[in-house]
Design a protein around this motif. Sequence first.
Motif, PDB file in Angstrom:
ATOM      1  N   VAL A  56       0.858  -1.180   0.000  1.00  0.00           N
ATOM      2  CA  VAL A  56       0.000   0.000   0.000  1.00  0.00           C
ATOM      3  C   VAL A  56       0.897   1.234   0.000  1.00  0.00           C
ATOM      4  CG1 VAL A  56      -1.751   1.292   1.280  1.00  0.00           C
ATOM      5  CG2 VAL A  56      -1.827  -1.207   1.268  1.00  0.00           C
ATOM      6  N   ASP A  57       0.705   2.102  -0.997  1.00  0.00           N
ATOM      7  CA  ASP A  57       1.413   3.380  -1.035  1.00  0.00           C
ATOM      8  C   ASP A  57       0.588   4.384  -0.249  1.00  0.00           C
ATOM      9  OD1 ASP A  57       3.334   2.310  -2.743  1.00  0.00           O
ATOM     10  OD2 ASP A  57       2.180   2.840  -4.523  1.00  0.00           O
ATOM     11  N   MET A  58       1.219   5.018   0.717  1.00  0.00           N
ATOM     12  CA  MET A  58       0.529   5.949   1.615  1.00  0.00           C
ATOM     13  C   MET A  58       1.239   7.288   1.576  1.00  0.00           C
ATOM     14  SD  MET A  58       0.345   5.390   5.693  1.00  0.00           S
ATOM     15  CE  MET A  58      -0.044   6.712   6.788  1.00  0.00           C
ATOM     16  N   ILE A  59       0.471   8.380   1.624  1.00  0.00           N
ATOM     17  CA  ILE A  59       1.078   9.707   1.685  1.00  0.00           C
ATOM     18  C   ILE A  59       0.606  10.424   2.943  1.00  0.00           C
ATOM     19  CG2 ILE A  59      -0.702  10.806   0.264  1.00  0.00           C
ATOM     20  CD1 ILE A  59       1.806  12.530  -0.810  1.00  0.00           C
ATOM     21  N   VAL A  60       1.560  11.038   3.620  1.00  0.00           N
ATOM     22  CA  VAL A  60       1.282  11.869   4.791  1.00  0.00           C
ATOM     23  C   VAL A  60       1.677  13.282   4.390  1.00  0.00           C
ATOM     24  CG1 VAL A  60       1.786  12.267   7.218  1.00  0.00           C
ATOM     25  CG2 VAL A  60       1.808   9.934   6.325  1.00  0.00           C
ATOM     26  N   LYS A  61       0.712  14.189   4.316  1.00  0.00           N
ATOM     27  CA  LYS A  61       0.964  15.556   3.857  1.00  0.00           C
ATOM     28  C   LYS A  61       1.156  16.493   5.045  1.00  0.00           C
ATOM     29  CE  LYS A  61      -0.074  16.813  -0.039  1.00  0.00           C
ATOM     30  NZ  LYS A  61       0.909  17.124  -1.063  1.00  0.00           N
ATOM     31  N   GLY A  62       2.184  17.319   4.982  1.00  0.00           N
ATOM     32  CA  GLY A  62       2.382  18.394   5.944  1.00  0.00           C
ATOM     33  C   GLY A  62       2.633  17.951   7.368  1.00  0.00           C
ATOM     34  N   LEU A  63       3.375  16.865   7.560  1.00  0.00           N
ATOM     35  CA  LEU A  63       3.674  16.380   8.915  1.00  0.00           C
ATOM     36  C   LEU A  63       4.786  17.233   9.524  1.00  0.00           C
ATOM     37  CD1 LEU A  63       3.171  14.138  11.050  1.00  0.00           C
ATOM     38  CD2 LEU A  63       5.072  12.921  10.005  1.00  0.00           C
ATOM     39  N   SER A  64       4.546  17.761  10.713  1.00  0.00           N
ATOM     40  CA  SER A  64       5.581  18.529  11.418  1.00  0.00           C
ATOM     41  C   SER A  64       6.481  17.546  12.158  1.00  0.00           C
ATOM     42  CB  SER A  64       4.936  19.500  12.408  1.00  0.00           C
ATOM     43  OG  SER A  64       4.181  20.460  11.718  1.00  0.00           O
ATOM     44  N   ILE A  92       7.395  -1.365   6.932  1.00  0.00           N
ATOM     45  CA  ILE A  92       7.703  -0.217   6.081  1.00  0.00           C
ATOM     46  C   ILE A  92       8.751  -0.667   5.071  1.00  0.00           C
ATOM     47  CG2 ILE A  92       8.699   2.091   5.994  1.00  0.00           C
ATOM     48  CD1 ILE A  92       7.508   2.598   8.746  1.00  0.00           C
ATOM     49  N   LYS A  93       8.391  -0.608   3.803  1.00  0.00           N
ATOM     50  CA  LYS A  93       9.280  -1.086   2.739  1.00  0.00           C
ATOM     51  C   LYS A  93      10.089   0.043   2.109  1.00  0.00           C
ATOM     52  CE  LYS A  93       9.106  -4.245  -1.147  1.00  0.00           C
ATOM     53  NZ  LYS A  93       8.239  -5.044  -1.988  1.00  0.00           N
ATOM     54  N   LYS A  94       9.508   1.243   2.052  1.00  0.00           N
ATOM     55  CA  LYS A  94      10.191   2.370   1.412  1.00  0.00           C
ATOM     56  C   LYS A  94       9.674   3.670   2.021  1.00  0.00           C
ATOM     57  CE  LYS A  94      10.845   4.281  -3.227  1.00  0.00           C
ATOM     58  NZ  LYS A  94      10.413   4.169  -4.625  1.00  0.00           N
ATOM     59  N   VAL A  95      10.557   4.658   2.187  1.00  0.00           N
ATOM     60  CA  VAL A  95      10.188   5.967   2.718  1.00  0.00           C
ATOM     61  C   VAL A  95      10.823   7.048   1.846  1.00  0.00           C
ATOM     62  CG1 VAL A  95      10.336   7.524   4.705  1.00  0.00           C
ATOM     63  CG2 VAL A  95      10.094   5.083   5.090  1.00  0.00           C
ATOM     64  N   GLU A  96      10.009   7.997   1.412  1.00  0.00           N
ATOM     65  CA  GLU A  96      10.510   9.163   0.680  1.00  0.00           C
ATOM     66  C   GLU A  96      10.046  10.415   1.413  1.00  0.00           C
ATOM     67  OE1 GLU A  96       9.322   9.143  -3.402  1.00  0.00           O
ATOM     68  OE2 GLU A  96      10.177   7.164  -3.766  1.00  0.00           O
ATOM     69  N   ILE A  97      10.992  11.269   1.765  1.00  0.00           N
ATOM     70  CA  ILE A  97      10.683  12.493   2.509  1.00  0.00           C
ATOM     71  C   ILE A  97      10.948  13.681   1.588  1.00  0.00           C
ATOM     72  CG2 ILE A  97      11.274  13.871   4.528  1.00  0.00           C
ATOM     73  CD1 ILE A  97      12.335  11.135   5.718  1.00  0.00           C
ATOM     74  N   SER A  98       9.973  14.579   1.506  1.00  0.00           N
ATOM     75  CA  SER A  98      10.152  15.757   0.656  1.00  0.00           C
ATOM     76  C   SER A  98       9.578  16.994   1.338  1.00  0.00           C
ATOM     77  CB  SER A  98       9.489  15.548  -0.706  1.00  0.00           C
ATOM     78  OG  SER A  98       8.106  15.357  -0.549  1.00  0.00           O
ATOM     79  N   ILE A  99      10.056  18.124   0.908  1.00  0.00           N
ATOM     80  CA  ILE A  99       9.544  19.399   1.401  1.00  0.00           C
ATOM     81  C   ILE A  99       8.365  19.784   0.513  1.00  0.00           C
ATOM     82  CG2 ILE A  99      10.082  21.842   1.718  1.00  0.00           C
ATOM     83  CD1 ILE A  99      13.005  20.952   2.187  1.00  0.00           C
ATOM     84  N   PRO A 100       7.234  20.194   1.100  1.00  0.00           N
ATOM     85  CA  PRO A 100       6.092  20.606   0.267  1.00  0.00           C
ATOM     86  C   PRO A 100       6.501  21.714  -0.700  1.00  0.00           C
ATOM     87  CG  PRO A 100       5.431  20.417   2.558  1.00  0.00           C
ATOM     88  CD  PRO A 100       6.924  20.268   2.527  1.00  0.00           C
ATOM     89  N   LYS A 101       5.900  21.702  -1.859  1.00  0.00           N
ATOM     90  CA  LYS A 101       6.242  22.669  -2.907  1.00  0.00           C
ATOM     91  C   LYS A 101       5.083  23.625  -3.144  1.00  0.00           C
ATOM     92  CE  LYS A 101       9.670  19.904  -4.910  1.00  0.00           C
ATOM     93  NZ  LYS A 101      10.987  20.308  -4.832  1.00  0.00           N
ATOM     94  N   VAL A 102       5.421  24.788  -3.673  1.00  0.00           N
ATOM     95  CA  VAL A 102       4.418  25.771  -4.088  1.00  0.00           C
ATOM     96  C   VAL A 102       4.712  26.174  -5.527  1.00  0.00           C
ATOM     97  CG1 VAL A 102       3.938  26.700  -1.792  1.00  0.00           C
ATOM     98  CG2 VAL A 102       5.779  27.692  -3.141  1.00  0.00           C
ATOM     99  N   LEU A 103       3.675  26.581  -6.231  1.00  0.00           N
ATOM    100  CA  LEU A 103       3.844  27.074  -7.597  1.00  0.00           C
ATOM    101  C   LEU A 103       4.124  28.569  -7.561  1.00  0.00           C
ATOM    102  CD1 LEU A 103       0.991  25.181  -9.458  1.00  0.00           C
ATOM    103  CD2 LEU A 103       3.440  24.735  -9.552  1.00  0.00           C
ATOM    104  N   ILE A 127       5.537  12.952   3.358  1.00  0.00           N
ATOM    105  CA  ILE A 127       6.206  11.658   3.447  1.00  0.00           C
ATOM    106  C   ILE A 127       5.398  10.629   2.668  1.00  0.00           C
ATOM    107  CG2 ILE A 127       7.060   9.869   5.006  1.00  0.00           C
ATOM    108  CD1 ILE A 127       7.212  12.062   7.171  1.00  0.00           C
ATOM    109  N   THR A 128       6.060   9.956   1.739  1.00  0.00           N
ATOM    110  CA  THR A 128       5.452   8.856   1.006  1.00  0.00           C
ATOM    111  C   THR A 128       6.028   7.567   1.565  1.00  0.00           C
ATOM    112  OG1 THR A 128       5.329  10.234  -0.968  1.00  0.00           O
ATOM    113  CG2 THR A 128       5.057   7.873  -1.280  1.00  0.00           C
ATOM    114  N   ILE A 129       5.137   6.662   1.978  1.00  0.00           N
ATOM    115  CA  ILE A 129       5.552   5.422   2.629  1.00  0.00           C
ATOM    116  C   ILE A 129       4.938   4.249   1.873  1.00  0.00           C
ATOM    117  CG2 ILE A 129       5.508   4.105   4.785  1.00  0.00           C
ATOM    118  CD1 ILE A 129       5.015   6.815   6.219  1.00  0.00           C
ATOM    119  N   VAL A 130       5.733   3.218   1.625  1.00  0.00           N
ATOM    120  CA  VAL A 130       5.224   1.975   1.052  1.00  0.00           C
ATOM    121  C   VAL A 130       5.147   0.953   2.183  1.00  0.00           C
ATOM    122  CG1 VAL A 130       5.588   0.130  -0.617  1.00  0.00           C
ATOM    123  CG2 VAL A 130       6.205   2.476  -1.206  1.00  0.00           C
TER     124      VAL A 130
END
Length: 173
Positions: A56-64, A92-103, A127-130
């Motif tokens: 399951v691919d899961m996204i957590v948006k804006g986690l402090s 947890i199989k994979k973790v990708e951490i990114s900074i939120p972006k703005v246009l 954070i995108t987690i598999v």
Amino acid sequence: MAILDRQGRLFGKVSILDIGAIAAILITVIGLFLLPGNNGNSIAQMLSADSKPVEVDMIVKGLSIIDPANVIKVGDKVSIIIRNQPREQVTIKKVEISIPKVLVAKTDGTTISVPDPRSIDTSQRDITIVLSGPARITDSGVVFGSEKVKIGTSIDIEGPKYIMRGSAMGVRY
């Protein structure tokens, strides 16, 4: 000889109340095993469903979070919570951490995507987690415990140092 005697026995041998009680028990047992419940699956269907490894691919948006790389680690076993009910242990199989972006609009009318400076200052991360674990595969989809998981399902994961709420972006099996 009468069909029903004075004590309410059929042909003088079996009480009508006993027959009614046996019929009620049989109807209940048949209903439990053959008719679908609230989740659309009967007990017989759930017991016969195949259990396979599911991702399951899961996204957590804006986690402090201050140091996400040292808190959320690949290989950790976490509890998956679906609709506020603890379900299964997953890995947890994979973790990708990114900074939120703005246009940001450029002078020529095009836009570019840049890291949000407010998110950098407040330690917010996307954070995108598999997640990987066993689940039942039914005709209507993937089932963890007794809850279906589809794209958009709200999922919480709980580890030793955190609990996070996100949503499913993809389900593979």
